[in-house]
Scaffold this motif. Structure first.
Motif, PDB file in Angstrom:
ATOM      1  N   GLU A  44      -0.490   4.891   1.242  1.00  0.00           N
ATOM      2  CA  GLU A  44       0.250   4.596   0.012  1.00  0.00           C
ATOM      3  C   GLU A  44      -0.632   4.645  -1.234  1.00  0.00           C
ATOM      4  O   GLU A  44      -0.160   4.440  -2.344  1.00  0.00           O
ATOM      5  CB  GLU A  44       0.898   3.218   0.124  1.00  0.00           C
ATOM      6  CG  GLU A  44       1.935   3.116   1.229  1.00  0.00           C
ATOM      7  CD  GLU A  44       2.478   1.708   1.366  1.00  0.00           C
ATOM      8  OE1 GLU A  44       2.542   0.969   0.361  1.00  0.00           O
ATOM      9  OE2 GLU A  44       2.823   1.328   2.504  1.00  0.00           O
ATOM     10  N   THR A  45      -1.905   4.906  -1.059  1.00  0.00           N
ATOM     11  CA  THR A  45      -2.850   4.940  -2.171  1.00  0.00           C
ATOM     12  C   THR A  45      -3.066   6.379  -2.618  1.00  0.00           C
ATOM     13  O   THR A  45      -3.121   7.286  -1.801  1.00  0.00           O
ATOM     14  CB  THR A  45      -4.201   4.333  -1.736  1.00  0.00           C
ATOM     15  OG1 THR A  45      -3.982   2.993  -1.306  1.00  0.00           O
ATOM     16  CG2 THR A  45      -5.210   4.340  -2.869  1.00  0.00           C
ATOM     17  N   GLY A  59      -3.055   1.795  -6.002  1.00  0.00           N
ATOM     18  CA  GLY A  59      -3.318   1.277  -4.666  1.00  0.00           C
ATOM     19  C   GLY A  59      -2.037   0.997  -3.912  1.00  0.00           C
ATOM     20  O   GLY A  59      -0.932   1.171  -4.445  1.00  0.00           O
ATOM     21  N   PRO A  60      -2.157   0.530  -2.669  1.00  0.00           N
ATOM     22  CA  PRO A  60      -0.985   0.337  -1.814  1.00  0.00           C
ATOM     23  C   PRO A  60      -0.021  -0.732  -2.309  1.00  0.00           C
ATOM     24  O   PRO A  60       1.155  -0.694  -1.986  1.00  0.00           O
ATOM     25  CB  PRO A  60      -1.578  -0.036  -0.460  1.00  0.00           C
ATOM     26  CG  PRO A  60      -2.936  -0.532  -0.763  1.00  0.00           C
ATOM     27  CD  PRO A  60      -3.391   0.196  -1.985  1.00  0.00           C
ATOM     28  N   LYS A  61      -0.474  -1.680  -3.092  1.00  0.00           N
ATOM     29  CA  LYS A  61       0.414  -2.741  -3.599  1.00  0.00           C
ATOM     30  C   LYS A  61       0.700  -2.535  -5.082  1.00  0.00           C
ATOM     31  O   LYS A  61       0.846  -3.488  -5.834  1.00  0.00           O
ATOM     32  CB  LYS A  61      -0.229  -4.102  -3.363  1.00  0.00           C
ATOM     33  CG  LYS A  61      -0.400  -4.413  -1.884  1.00  0.00           C
ATOM     34  CD  LYS A  61      -1.049  -5.744  -1.676  1.00  0.00           C
ATOM     35  CE  LYS A  61      -1.248  -5.964  -0.187  1.00  0.00           C
ATOM     36  NZ  LYS A  61      -2.021  -7.150   0.096  1.00  0.00           N
ATOM     37  N   ILE A  82     -10.263  -1.703  -9.377  1.00  0.00           N
ATOM     38  CA  ILE A  82      -9.043  -1.727  -8.583  1.00  0.00           C
ATOM     39  C   ILE A  82      -8.367  -3.051  -8.882  1.00  0.00           C
ATOM     40  O   ILE A  82      -8.941  -4.114  -8.645  1.00  0.00           O
ATOM     41  CB  ILE A  82      -9.332  -1.581  -7.074  1.00  0.00           C
ATOM     42  CG1 ILE A  82     -10.042  -0.251  -6.809  1.00  0.00           C
ATOM     43  CG2 ILE A  82      -8.033  -1.679  -6.266  1.00  0.00           C
ATOM     44  CD1 ILE A  82     -10.487  -0.050  -5.376  1.00  0.00           C
ATOM     45  N   GLU A  83      -7.148  -2.946  -9.443  1.00  0.00           N
ATOM     46  CA  GLU A  83      -6.416  -4.142  -9.879  1.00  0.00           C
ATOM     47  C   GLU A  83      -7.295  -5.013 -10.776  1.00  0.00           C
ATOM     48  O   GLU A  83      -7.392  -6.220 -10.612  1.00  0.00           O
ATOM     49  CB  GLU A  83      -5.896  -4.914  -8.671  1.00  0.00           C
ATOM     50  CG  GLU A  83      -4.912  -4.118  -7.854  1.00  0.00           C
ATOM     51  CD  GLU A  83      -4.344  -4.889  -6.679  1.00  0.00           C
ATOM     52  OE1 GLU A  83      -4.364  -6.138  -6.686  1.00  0.00           O
ATOM     53  OE2 GLU A  83      -3.864  -4.232  -5.749  1.00  0.00           O
TER      54      GLU A  83
END
Length: 118
Positions: A44-45, A59-61, A82-83
Motif C-alpha cells: 500500500e506504500t 505510506g500504508p496508513k 515519514i508522517e
C-alpha cells in the motif's frame, strides 16, 4: 556425440537467456533514466523520486512521505520524513531487474527494500 554437444549448447544458451541478474545502477544519469519520475510501489506504500531532488509518497496508513535526494558517487542518498518523523540520512545501493528496483541501505550492507516500478 555431436548431437549431445548441440543439445548441451542449446540447454546452456536457454538457461543463460532466462536467468536474469539484477543490474546495479552506478551513475546518476542511469538512475534518472530508469527510476526517477516513476511510481515505485510496495504493497500500500508508494513513492516517487523526482528529478528536482524531491521525494514524495504515501505510506500504508495514508501517512505522507516527503524529503530530498541526491546522487553521491555510486549511491542514492536520501533525507526523508515519514508522517513528519525524520528518518536518518541513508545512502543506498540501487539495483534494477526488469520492473523491480531494490534499494539496499547503509551503502549496500543493510536491509534491502524491493519496489515495483509502475
Amino acid at each position: 556425440m555431436k548431437s549431445f554437444q548441440l543439445t548441451l549448447a542449446a540447454l546452456v544458451l536457454g538457461l543463460a537467456a532466462t536467468s536474469v541478474v539484477a543490474e546495479e545502477i552506478e551513475d546518476q544519469q542511469k538512475f534518472i533514466d530508469l527510476v526517477v519520475g516513476k511510481k515505485l510501489v510496495q504493497g500500500e506504500t508508494w513513492v516517487k523520486i523526482l528529478k528536482d531532488g524531491k521525494v514524495e509518497g504515501q505510506g500504508p496508513k495514508a501517512g505522507d512521505i516527503s524529503g530530498t535526494w541526491e546522487w553521491k558517487g555510486r549511491y542514492y542518498c536520501r533525507n526523508i520524513n515519514i508522517e513528519e518523523v525524520a528518518m536518518p540520512r541513508d545512502c543506498q545501493v540501487v539495483t534494477i531487474d526488469q520492473d523491480k528496483v531494490t534499494f539496499t541501505h547503509k551503502e549496500g550492507i543493510g536491509v534491502s527494500v524491493r519496489w515495483t516500478i509502475e
